[in-house]
Scaffold this motif. Structure first.
Motif, PDB file in Angstrom:
ATOM      1  N   ASN A 195       3.849  24.732 -37.779  1.00 15.61           N
ATOM      2  CA  ASN A 195       3.167  25.452 -38.793  1.00 15.61           C
ATOM      3  C   ASN A 195       3.422  24.937 -39.973  1.00 15.61           C
ATOM      4  OD1 ASN A 195       3.024  28.634 -38.057  1.00 15.61           O
ATOM      5  ND2 ASN A 195       4.843  28.928 -38.044  1.00 15.61           N
ATOM      6  N   ALA A 240       2.820  36.546 -31.490  1.00 12.07           N
ATOM      7  CA  ALA A 240       3.558  35.792 -32.536  1.00 12.07           C
ATOM      8  C   ALA A 240       4.526  34.596 -32.363  1.00 12.07           C
ATOM      9  CB  ALA A 240       4.435  36.925 -32.979  1.00 12.07           C
ATOM     10  N   ASP A 241       4.861  34.839 -31.086  1.00 11.43           N
ATOM     11  CA  ASP A 241       5.906  33.925 -30.823  1.00 11.43           C
ATOM     12  C   ASP A 241       4.919  32.570 -29.906  1.00 11.43           C
ATOM     13  OD1 ASP A 241       5.153  34.555 -28.107  1.00 11.43           O
ATOM     14  OD2 ASP A 241       7.059  35.068 -27.388  1.00 11.43           O
ATOM     15  N   LEU A 276       1.033  38.282 -39.684  1.00  7.01           N
ATOM     16  CA  LEU A 276       1.870  37.404 -38.687  1.00  7.01           C
ATOM     17  C   LEU A 276       2.789  36.852 -38.912  1.00  7.01           C
ATOM     18  CD1 LEU A 276       1.753  35.298 -36.130  1.00  7.01           C
ATOM     19  CD2 LEU A 276       0.992  33.524 -37.103  1.00  7.01           C
ATOM     20  N   HIS A 277       2.721  36.484 -39.824  1.00  5.79           N
ATOM     21  CA  HIS A 277       4.208  36.419 -40.874  1.00  5.79           C
ATOM     22  C   HIS A 277       4.935  37.777 -40.655  1.00  5.79           C
ATOM     23  CE1 HIS A 277       7.091  35.693 -44.313  1.00  5.79           C
ATOM     24  NE2 HIS A 277       6.781  37.446 -44.635  1.00  5.79           N
ATOM     25  N   ARG A 280       5.942  38.699 -37.147  1.00  6.74           N
ATOM     26  CA  ARG A 280       7.202  37.527 -37.043  1.00  6.74           C
ATOM     27  C   ARG A 280       8.406  38.282 -37.727  1.00  6.74           C
ATOM     28  NH1 ARG A 280       4.230  32.027 -37.055  1.00  6.74           N
ATOM     29  NH2 ARG A 280       3.359  31.961 -34.848  1.00  6.74           N
ATOM     30  N   HIS A 283       9.733  41.346 -35.801  1.00  9.08           N
ATOM     31  CA  HIS A 283      10.456  40.440 -34.159  1.00  9.08           C
ATOM     32  C   HIS A 283      12.154  40.331 -34.748  1.00  9.08           C
ATOM     33  CE1 HIS A 283       7.505  40.530 -31.213  1.00  9.08           C
ATOM     34  NE2 HIS A 283       6.350  40.247 -31.903  1.00  9.08           N
ATOM     35  N   TRP A 305      11.790  32.579 -35.053  1.00 10.61           N
ATOM     36  CA  TRP A 305      10.194  33.544 -35.921  1.00 10.61           C
ATOM     37  C   TRP A 305       9.449  32.479 -36.790  1.00 10.61           C
ATOM     38  CZ3 TRP A 305       8.462  36.003 -32.490  1.00 10.61           C
ATOM     39  CH2 TRP A 305       8.959  36.858 -31.445  1.00 10.61           C
ATOM     40  N   GLY A 306      10.127  31.562 -36.697  1.00 12.65           N
ATOM     41  CA  GLY A 306       9.005  30.668 -37.813  1.00 12.65           C
ATOM     42  C   GLY A 306       9.788  30.484 -38.946  1.00 12.65           C
TER      43      GLY A 306
END
Length: 333
Positions: A195, A240-241, A276-277, A280, A283, A305-306
């Motif tokens: 990312n 997403a992971d 996508l944000h 995540r 999740h 999850w980023g």
């Protein structure tokens, strides 16, 4: 991250973030080191017989972040660079010539070190610079007009930011990624590093004028359909992971990046990466609600999850769910 120091020895880039350091007071040694570090010949001269240079580089896949300081006025005569080098003049002054650009820069300015693939000359007064070295292939992949096409090399048409706001955005992005790499938990996450690579590349493309900044074509507008959106949403839900980019999502939807972005604007009033944000974040909420608080922390869930900044994650979470993430993690304890 590991830190090594060397005198006159070029560093080998690792596949995970690590830090290397160099110091020398010999112009010939400095020339050889910088030639190896940047993959292009550099001849460095100085009127000072002992020009001390300190170079600290954090290596990561796709990019390097650097702090460089020196004590004398140095003159550089450089061969064409194979990378994009973005410079922030913290306390130094520069005069740089590359192509048709001949500019002077004061402390606090942002610029490109040179046009990639073109020679340059530079006079650098005593002081410190921070730089970001980006792999051109990363820029080409992100800027590709269609995922199935062979990426066309991005050509930069200016060495200066197109506005003061763009320069400020670059400084903020650079500082954010620097902080991320200083966090051992974040630096050890392939998702976060991927990312960060994407963030730096997109910020560079947004900061400096280049051939990738074009409007959607007629074909892009035709392909921005509900079917495109459904394919993209399904791919994001299933991956997403993973370390996915907007180019990956476009490839899964079988359209260009611009068509994908237009479809999200038309039907969701958002962007692919913003969606996508959101996924995540959902999740992360589920993991917080089902985790054992005695063995799990909010920071660990955020990183999984980023989300690199726990404080920023907490703000996003509270905005979405009305409570802090710690409340969800501990509500069943």
């Amino acid at each position: 991250m590991n830190t090594d120091a060397t005198k006159g020895t070029a560093m080998v880039t690792s596949t995970v973030p690590n830090t290397t350091a160099f110091v020398s007071t010999d112009a010939d040694t400095i020339s050889g080191y910088l030639s190896d570090a940047y993959g292009a010949g550099m001849r460095v001269s100085s009127s000072d017989h002992n020009p001390q240079l300190r170079h600290r580089r954090t290596h990561a896949p796709g990019f390097h972040l650097e702090t460089i300081a020196q004590s004398a006025t140095l003159d550089f005569d450089g061969e064409p660079l194979p990378t994009l080098v973005i410079v922030t003049t913290n306390t130094a002054r520069l005069q740089r010539t590359s192509g048709d650009s001949d500019r002077r820069y004061r402390p606090g300015d942002v610029c490109l070190g040179a046009y990639p693939g073109r020679p340059f000359t530079c006079t650098w007064s005593p002081g410190e610079l921070t730089t970001c070295v980006l792999d051109l292939a990363v820029l080409d992949r992100i800027a590709a007009p269609a995922p199935a096409w062979q990426p066309t090399p991005v050509r930069f048409t200016s060495l200066d930011p197109h506005s003061a706001t763009a320069a400020a955005h670059w400084r903020h992005t650079h500082a954010y990624v620097t902080d991320l790499l200083d966090n051992p938990e974040a630096a050890g996450s392939p998702l976060l590093i991927a990312n960060a690579t994407h963030l730096l590349a997109t910020a560079a493309l947004a900061t400096f004028a280049n051939t990738a900044l074009t409007d959607p074509t007629i074909e892009d507008r035709r392909d921005a359909t509900p079917t495109t959106l459904r394919r993209a949403l399904a791919y994001i839900d299933d991956n997403a992971d993973q370390t996915i980019t907007v180019a990956d999502i476009a490839a899964a939807a079988r359209v260009s990046i611009r068509a994908l972005q237009l479809a999200f604007r038309r039907y969701r009033d958002t962007t692919p990466m913003a969606h996508l944000h959101r996924v995540r974040l959902q999740h992360a909420d589920h993991m917080l609600a089902t985790a054992d608080p005695s063995t799990t922390t909010v920071a660990a869930v955020a990183a999984r999850w980023g989300f690199t900044n726990p404080r920023l994650f907490a703000a996003h979470y509270r905005n979405a769910y009305g409570v802090p993430p710690s409340h969800t993690l501990h509500k069943h304890s």
